[in-house]
Design a protein around this motif. Structure first.
Motif, PDB file in Angstrom:
ATOM      1  N   ASP A  88       0.859  -1.180   0.000  1.00  0.00           N
ATOM      2  CA  ASP A  88       0.000   0.000   0.000  1.00  0.00           C
ATOM      3  C   ASP A  88       0.901   1.238   0.000  1.00  0.00           C
ATOM      4  OD1 ASP A  88      -1.977   1.827   0.152  1.00  0.00           O
ATOM      5  OD2 ASP A  88      -2.850   1.091   2.021  1.00  0.00           O
ATOM      6  N   VAL A  89       1.322   1.628  -1.192  1.00  0.00           N
ATOM      7  CA  VAL A  89       2.293   2.702  -1.329  1.00  0.00           C
ATOM      8  C   VAL A  89       1.558   4.041  -1.515  1.00  0.00           C
ATOM      9  CG1 VAL A  89       2.504   2.264  -3.824  1.00  0.00           C
ATOM     10  CG2 VAL A  89       4.356   3.435  -2.639  1.00  0.00           C
ATOM     11  N   VAL A  90       2.131   5.098  -0.962  1.00  0.00           N
ATOM     12  CA  VAL A  90       1.581   6.447  -1.112  1.00  0.00           C
ATOM     13  C   VAL A  90       2.619   7.304  -1.836  1.00  0.00           C
ATOM     14  CG1 VAL A  90       0.761   8.511   0.121  1.00  0.00           C
ATOM     15  CG2 VAL A  90       0.208   6.226   0.984  1.00  0.00           C
ATOM     16  N   LEU A  91       2.156   8.138  -2.761  1.00  0.00           N
ATOM     17  CA  LEU A  91       3.056   8.997  -3.534  1.00  0.00           C
ATOM     18  C   LEU A  91       2.848  10.449  -3.143  1.00  0.00           C
ATOM     19  CD1 LEU A  91       2.482   7.314  -6.988  1.00  0.00           C
ATOM     20  CD2 LEU A  91       4.158   6.755  -5.233  1.00  0.00           C
ATOM     21  N   TRP A  92       3.924  11.182  -3.115  1.00  0.00           N
ATOM     22  CA  TRP A  92       3.902  12.600  -2.760  1.00  0.00           C
ATOM     23  C   TRP A  92       4.641  13.324  -3.864  1.00  0.00           C
ATOM     24  CZ3 TRP A  92       2.259  13.372   2.588  1.00  0.00           C
ATOM     25  CH2 TRP A  92       2.124  12.177   3.337  1.00  0.00           C
ATOM     26  N   SER A  93       3.938  14.089  -4.646  1.00  0.00           N
ATOM     27  CA  SER A  93       4.532  14.759  -5.798  1.00  0.00           C
ATOM     28  C   SER A  93       4.806  16.222  -5.453  1.00  0.00           C
ATOM     29  CB  SER A  93       3.572  14.658  -6.986  1.00  0.00           C
ATOM     30  OG  SER A  93       4.058  15.405  -8.072  1.00  0.00           O
ATOM     31  N   VAL A  94       6.043  16.612  -5.629  1.00  0.00           N
ATOM     32  CA  VAL A  94       6.488  17.953  -5.241  1.00  0.00           C
ATOM     33  C   VAL A  94       6.832  18.734  -6.517  1.00  0.00           C
ATOM     34  CG1 VAL A  94       8.299  19.231  -4.027  1.00  0.00           C
ATOM     35  CG2 VAL A  94       7.383  17.097  -3.043  1.00  0.00           C
ATOM     36  N   PHE A  95       6.223  19.879  -6.668  1.00  0.00           N
ATOM     37  CA  PHE A  95       6.546  20.709  -7.821  1.00  0.00           C
ATOM     38  C   PHE A  95       6.339  22.168  -7.442  1.00  0.00           C
ATOM     39  CE2 PHE A  95       2.123  19.529  -8.089  1.00  0.00           C
ATOM     40  CZ  PHE A  95       1.470  20.706  -8.422  1.00  0.00           C
ATOM     41  N   GLY A  96       6.811  23.048  -8.268  1.00  0.00           N
ATOM     42  CA  GLY A  96       6.661  24.448  -7.878  1.00  0.00           C
ATOM     43  C   GLY A  96       7.157  25.425  -8.893  1.00  0.00           C
ATOM     44  N   LEU A  97       7.389  26.605  -8.407  1.00  0.00           N
ATOM     45  CA  LEU A  97       7.650  27.762  -9.238  1.00  0.00           C
ATOM     46  C   LEU A  97       8.710  28.603  -8.539  1.00  0.00           C
ATOM     47  CD1 LEU A  97       6.663  29.887 -11.418  1.00  0.00           C
ATOM     48  CD2 LEU A  97       4.957  30.575  -9.732  1.00  0.00           C
ATOM     49  N   THR A  98       9.826  28.821  -9.213  1.00  0.00           N
ATOM     50  CA  THR A  98      10.791  29.807  -8.719  1.00  0.00           C
ATOM     51  C   THR A  98      10.319  31.142  -9.259  1.00  0.00           C
ATOM     52  OG1 THR A  98      12.586  28.204  -8.639  1.00  0.00           O
ATOM     53  CG2 THR A  98      13.199  30.530  -8.778  1.00  0.00           C
ATOM     54  N   HIS A  99       9.906  31.986  -8.376  1.00  0.00           N
ATOM     55  CA  HIS A  99       9.198  33.199  -8.788  1.00  0.00           C
ATOM     56  C   HIS A  99      10.074  34.424  -8.549  1.00  0.00           C
ATOM     57  CE1 HIS A  99       5.241  35.727  -8.642  1.00  0.00           C
ATOM     58  NE2 HIS A  99       6.055  36.072  -9.606  1.00  0.00           N
ATOM     59  N   ASN A 100      10.745  34.831  -9.594  1.00  0.00           N
ATOM     60  CA  ASN A 100      11.511  36.064  -9.591  1.00  0.00           C
ATOM     61  C   ASN A 100      10.608  37.111 -10.234  1.00  0.00           C
ATOM     62  OD1 ASN A 100      13.553  34.340  -8.693  1.00  0.00           O
ATOM     63  ND2 ASN A 100      14.321  34.006 -10.766  1.00  0.00           N
ATOM     64  N   PRO A 101       9.992  37.959  -9.429  1.00  0.00           N
ATOM     65  CA  PRO A 101       8.888  38.768  -9.954  1.00  0.00           C
ATOM     66  C   PRO A 101       9.302  39.688 -11.105  1.00  0.00           C
ATOM     67  CG  PRO A 101       8.842  38.765  -7.560  1.00  0.00           C
ATOM     68  CD  PRO A 101      10.157  38.139  -7.976  1.00  0.00           C
ATOM     69  N   ARG A 102       8.349  39.922 -11.955  1.00  0.00           N
ATOM     70  CA  ARG A 102       8.495  40.857 -13.073  1.00  0.00           C
ATOM     71  C   ARG A 102       7.531  42.015 -12.819  1.00  0.00           C
ATOM     72  NH1 ARG A 102       4.423  38.323 -17.368  1.00  0.00           N
ATOM     73  NH2 ARG A 102       3.012  37.507 -15.800  1.00  0.00           N
ATOM     74  N   VAL A 103       7.737  43.098 -13.474  1.00  0.00           N
ATOM     75  CA  VAL A 103       6.857  44.259 -13.288  1.00  0.00           C
ATOM     76  C   VAL A 103       5.407  43.882 -13.601  1.00  0.00           C
ATOM     77  CG1 VAL A 103       6.367  46.603 -14.070  1.00  0.00           C
ATOM     78  CG2 VAL A 103       8.729  45.890 -13.717  1.00  0.00           C
ATOM     79  N   GLU A 104       5.231  42.968 -14.549  1.00  0.00           N
ATOM     80  CA  GLU A 104       3.879  42.557 -14.955  1.00  0.00           C
ATOM     81  C   GLU A 104       3.130  41.814 -13.856  1.00  0.00           C
ATOM     82  OE1 GLU A 104       6.554  42.301 -16.786  1.00  0.00           O
ATOM     83  OE2 GLU A 104       6.153  43.171 -18.750  1.00  0.00           O
ATOM     84  N   ASP A 105       3.818  41.407 -12.793  1.00  0.00           N
ATOM     85  CA  ASP A 105       3.125  40.753 -11.678  1.00  0.00           C
ATOM     86  C   ASP A 105       2.447  41.771 -10.766  1.00  0.00           C
ATOM     87  OD1 ASP A 105       3.856  38.205 -12.489  1.00  0.00           O
ATOM     88  OD2 ASP A 105       5.730  38.234 -11.367  1.00  0.00           O
ATOM     89  N   TRP A 106       2.550  43.019 -11.070  1.00  0.00           N
ATOM     90  CA  TRP A 106       2.076  44.094 -10.208  1.00  0.00           C
ATOM     91  C   TRP A 106       0.927  44.843 -10.851  1.00  0.00           C
ATOM     92  CZ3 TRP A 106       2.797  45.074  -5.297  1.00  0.00           C
ATOM     93  CH2 TRP A 106       2.498  46.349  -4.785  1.00  0.00           C
ATOM     94  N   PRO A 107      -0.078  45.276 -10.120  1.00  0.00           N
ATOM     95  CA  PRO A 107      -0.279  45.055  -8.684  1.00  0.00           C
ATOM     96  C   PRO A 107      -0.917  43.702  -8.345  1.00  0.00           C
ATOM     97  CG  PRO A 107      -1.979  46.512  -9.519  1.00  0.00           C
ATOM     98  CD  PRO A 107      -1.065  46.231 -10.673  1.00  0.00           C
ATOM     99  N   VAL A 108      -1.659  43.104  -9.252  1.00  0.00           N
ATOM    100  CA  VAL A 108      -2.144  41.738  -9.012  1.00  0.00           C
ATOM    101  C   VAL A 108      -1.608  40.900 -10.162  1.00  0.00           C
ATOM    102  CG1 VAL A 108      -4.139  40.239  -8.675  1.00  0.00           C
ATOM    103  CG2 VAL A 108      -4.245  42.616  -7.923  1.00  0.00           C
ATOM    104  N   MET A 109      -1.011  39.764  -9.861  1.00  0.00           N
ATOM    105  CA  MET A 109      -0.329  39.027 -10.923  1.00  0.00           C
ATOM    106  C   MET A 109      -1.279  38.145 -11.729  1.00  0.00           C
ATOM    107  SD  MET A 109       1.852  36.054  -8.908  1.00  0.00           S
ATOM    108  CE  MET A 109       2.046  34.887 -10.266  1.00  0.00           C
TER     109      MET A 109
END
Lengths: 677, 677
Positions: B610-631
């Motif tokens: 009975d194996v369980v899997l944990w998947s890890v993923f993500g985003l390295t977020h180096n903000p850009r001006v376009e993320d402002w004011p709401v991305m």
């Protein structure tokens, strides 16, 4: 008035090119392959566009000459047809360029009439009929001949122009012409000499499994005895279609938010661009701007290759270049309302030529529509409970091609936040060969009794010609890299470094060996313009998908003819008419010539220059049973997003209106949108 | 009748748990943090489910006990509140488990009332007021206190329970309470002792740029003199909203294709599953089946961490665990019709508790709807011109959370081809700090004058508890690897090898170092059941996104408290109540304890287990001006697709009906769908 420099060849222009070519000859037969717009030099187009965007174009504004590239065979004087290419000036009505391309150098692209001939010649071949008779097909089955390009020639093939055919059997007993013959592959590949129109040999295919030798006959006497029907047309499904899917429609009561004027000028949500269709690349987008600012000069699917990994000869010759081999013009789908997209659709037609050079209109080869893609941006102020949420509306430019068994849908997707997504959807029927009963294989997966779907790759190349606030741009590699604990610069260990490297010389780059450790992305920026907020050069980010590159041995022909598939991202210096990643001539090539590999090898300076990017990505496709008989779409995406190009989120002014058509299931509650933190 | 074992705690059950806890004490104050369902042991649930799916459940069928986990502080006897956890048997109305968790070991999760206290204490603090006065805010600006968890304590902090607040100023002159205060960050972080309710210090933040030291005051006297408004609510936008976006609605005249019965049983297009909501994980899906066959036992967002990379103290303590620190219950959005999704929507409500343990209903915390996602599968028979094209309909289970400035939308998406996509959309307002006029920084990007958006990462973990045709499954790593030219096995160089490796022992695995060269994917399969067509074990393919893992130095606290973020995929042996990747206690943790790292370190045998899997993923977020004011949303997806689980494309029976609501722009042509090859 002269057509816009960024418009495709019209029917009349195409026929004019035909006439000019034909008038250049006498006493020979001219058999056409393609007639394409020979795009004007970028310098001339940009001069025009500068005037146009300044509102200064008049009828008197000088326009680049309208040129057509005609490719054709001249049949007559010599024993074999000669392949010619001519540049026709449509205003002057004369040839301004002419070249005879020797078959020692290259083969001209394939034409549909060659495939028609192949089918006829195979079917009429007594040798082929004899081989079929040996297979003892069941009553009611008829032979289906599936024409294919030949792939890379073996040494013994010399420079002959060859075609191959895969062979299947169709169960005619249902009386339904769309009964799926791919469920009944037969182990024969006839090979035809295109000039003599003779079957020069018939390859007998190995049908074994693990442990069986690479060659030799192992199949049973009644070869199809263990095969089974695998239908996909609804009326032939044994249990019919599912009945519980209720309709879902997209309504746009006020019409679409886009307009199309001047024939091909698309305007939508601050975007503007021109769309053309040609039979080599399909839909091409030009002069792409947002809010009047230039982003890309040109965006296109450049080429793709699909090599198969079955070690048994002649399967190494299953390697299509679906754009380069014959152009996709005759493979493009004529899209149907209510099927290939929803909502309010604008269709664009295209122009194709027959073997006599006469142009015909092909309807609905590009569709343009809007789609909703979920939440676009959202923020809730938990203090006030006020939520502002916008939808992400997208504009889609789509074309779909059918290559014998397989289909691809290509979508250029634009969003309100000034992002561009290039999407490829692979679907259709996987390419299959016969396998003996009860066997399994290292070369693929058994997806239906007697049917082996071979392992293969799809490697795409998207050509991106950027013009970020002008033609002089620079590619920058950007990595996010770990930094060791250091009391001077990283006292708490949480700092990471962003390392930027300008790409100064044309090159092929990878995101492969360390993608997750360095988060390598690329920016294409204009170093002469700084973002007034951040002080950084204005740019767009390109995130090449870290997908697998070509697996074939670098020393084998399959690999050498697809050098473009060796890197994820190529940067080259712009050169007029350098459009095709795999080179102009891929049909029966042994080596990529004049493709992106050669362009990069010029070692051009590309710093603050007119740089062109070629993004390579794909899918290693080891088929699963679920891919049969028609595979669910596999979706691949390439993203281009503004990075310090604008002074804020370009979608910040998208209205957050409530959609009045949405309905709620069950008890209707007074829904509040707030965060109760 | 007793509730289904896979149903969330009701209002009554929650209040009953409260009563049982309160009745266990006298002369003390009980302050509650959370009351959650304590899920029954899997063995008991599966026994019930086996009967249920066999149609054999009656009122007499034994059901697992209904248990609740209550977490709370006991305030009275000792100087400081004591943190307790109790398991309450709701049928027996008694505590069946009880534990006092020492603050030397762990801190209990944060509660909203602590944040309320923090805001009050900061605002009332004379020290804070004095620091604010020094900043000489412009007329009309008021101070905004933004409560945050404290992150990892420094050595000097000991085991105090601490909270920190980021400080902003709001321009009140518009009179609009939703004027965006994040445009005016102030360089102060007050820190409060949660027990004494005292401000123990106020951190004064460095506001410099490149070349400035890590500490020390550099900002101008009138600190906000160079800042500027950055509004997002439509009525405050200087140029208003764009006016040319026309409505696009989704209509489902016959209603949705899904049904919801028995409170939480969702059935749609052969799928069935049960949905629950709890305040730690949000939406959780249970007993996921397709066509009656079991696929997953449980699917949930397990945790996430968001570490910031600014090297200057105290920014290393900006590291949220948005699920673990306080649960997301009080951050969940109450979704609004016509805003957060289109079409016909079914909403689910949730249960939250206040500090007195009283349960309240929170409306519309999960929405369920269908969406169209383009072409599902298509094939055109070029011989007959017959195209069969289906749409890709999807079922979406969505919840959205707001964490102060930031939002995430989480979508569990099911398609007709039996695929599952877990999607995370990051949006909201990026976390910002003050930066002096004219400076730029290595720690982030200037997105608005005086506003530095710091570089950070988002690392998510999805917990997948598979049950591929039953609970005993095996994880298999599958790579596609190049093979050198070899006349015996690879005479033409085109062959590549598929290498499969069964994972026998619990472990953390990566797709990092060679993703594009090995195309590493994973399959979770049931070795005891073979696909009748292919002969291979039935399974599902998991494609972990090859995104960047945690960048912080492995020896720093930010890294040690998020050990789960060190690998892309963890395989552990199932253990009841082992649900949280970062451990049960993340608030103010210094080390991940009891998380997936510890679970893997047991070196359990997971082959045919009975194996369980944990998947890890993500985003390295180096903000850009376009993320402002709401991305604009950043979209990340994890895919689970059947791989030799079925005997054909599960969507082959999806009807290919024409959508009658689609319309065509301009001249209507008789559209044919065919390929003219």
């Amino acid at each position: 008035m002269a057509p816009h420099p960024l418009s495709a060849l019209s029917l009349d222009e195409t026929n004019l090119a035909r006439d000019v070519v034909k008038d250049s000859y006498s006493d020979v037969v001219i058999q056409f392959r393609q007639i394409l717009l020979h795009e004007p030099p970028k310098s001339q187009v940009t001069a025009f566009l500068d005037l146009e965007h300044a509102g200064k174009v008049t009828d008197e504004t000088p326009r680049p000459p309208r040129l057509a590239l005609a490719t054709y065979d001249v049949i007559g004087g010599t024993k074999f047809p000669e392949y010619h290419e001519s540049i026709v000036d449509l205003r002057e009505k004369k040839r301004v360029g002419h070249e005879v391309v020797s078959s020692d150098a290259h083969h001209g692209s394939l034409a549909i009439h060659e495939f028609d001939t192949l089918v006829q010649v195979v079917q009429a071949s007594p040798l082929f009929q004899a081989k079929i008779a040996e297979l003892d097909l069941p009553e009611g089955f008829e032979v289906v001949v599936e024409p294919w390009p030949y792939g890379a020639p073996d040494a013994a093939d010399g420079r002959m122009r060859l075609f191959q055919a895969l062979i299947f059997a169709r169960d005619t007993r249902s009386g339904n012409p769309d009964s799926n013959f791919y469920a009944y592959p037969l182990p024969l590949i006839p090979v035809m000499d295109a000039h003599t129109k003779e079957i020069i040999r018939i390859e007998e295919l190995a049908t074994g499994g693990k442990g069986d030798p690479l060659t030799g006959k192992t199949h049973a006497a009644h070869i199809l005895g263990h095969n089974a029907a695998a239908e996909y047309v609804p009326e032939l499904l044994p249990e019919g279609t599912r009945q519980d899917l209720k309709p879902l429609g997209v309504v746009q009561p006020d019409g679409p938010s886009f307009s199309v004027t001047d024939g091909n000028l698309i305007q939508w949500q601050k975007w503007s661009m021109r769309a053309t269709f040609n039979s080599r690349e399909g839909a091409v987008l030009h002069d792409i701007r947002y809010d009047g600012r230039s982003i890309l000069y040109r965006l296109s699917m450049s080429d793709m290759t699909v090599p198969y990994a079955d070690a048994r000869a002649p399967f190494h010759r299953k390697q299509a270049f679906d754009f380069g081999d014959g152009g996709l013009g005759h493979c493009v789908n004529n899209l149907a309302l209510g099927c290939d997209c929803l909502g309010v659709i604008k269709y664009f037609d295209g122009v194709l030529v027959g073997s006599d050079g006469t142009a015909t209109e092909t309807k609905n080869v590009i569709c343009l529509h809007e789609q909703d893609n979920g939440v676009g941006w959202k923020h809730t102020n938990w203090r006030t409970g006020r939520a502002v949420v916008t939808r992400r509306r997208e504009l889609v430019v789509q074309f779909i091609i059918t290559l014998a068994n397989y289909e691809y849908a290509f979508n250029f997707i634009f969003d309100q936040a000034a992002g561009i997504t290039v999407e490829s959807r692979a679907t259709g029927i996987v390419s299959v060969v016969h396998i003996d009963e009860g066997k399994t294989s290292d070369y693929g997966n058994v997806v239906s009794p007697g049917v082996l779907a071979q392992n293969h790759q799809h490697v795409f190349c998207v050509r991106i010609d950027p013009a970020i606030d002008g033609p002089k741009n620079t590619l920058v590699q950007e990595e996010s890299l770990p930094v060791r604990l250091d009391k001077r610069i990283n006292p708490n260990g949480n700092f990471y470094e962003i390392r930027k490297t300008e790409i100064a010389t044309s090159v092929g780059l990878d995101v492969n060996s360390a993608a997750p450790h360095n988060n390598r992305v690329f920016k294409i920026q204009n170093n002469s313009k700084l973002n007034p907020i951040s002080g950084r050069p204005v740019g767009y980010k390109l995130t090449p998908p870290p997908t697998q590159l070509l697996l074939a041995d670098p020393n084998c022909t399959q690999s050498k003819r697809a050098l473009f598939a060796r890197h994820h991202l190529w940067a080259t210096k712009y050169k007029d008419h350098e459009l095709y990643a795999g080179g102009k001539y891929t049909l029966q090539s042994s080596l990529e010539v004049g493709g992106v590999h050669d362009a990069a090898a010029r070692n051009d300076d590309v710093l603050d220059e007119d740089v062109v990017l070629w993004s390579v990505f794909g899918l290693t496709h080891n088929p699963r049973v679920e891919d049969w008989p028609v595979m669910p779409v596999e979706i691949m995406q390439l993203h281009l997003t503004p990075s310090d190009f604008f002074t804020c989120n370009p979608a910040i002014d998208v209205p957050s209106n409530k959609d009045p058509t949405s309905k709620q299931v069950g008890e209707v509650t007074e829904a509040v949108t707030c965060c109760k933190l």
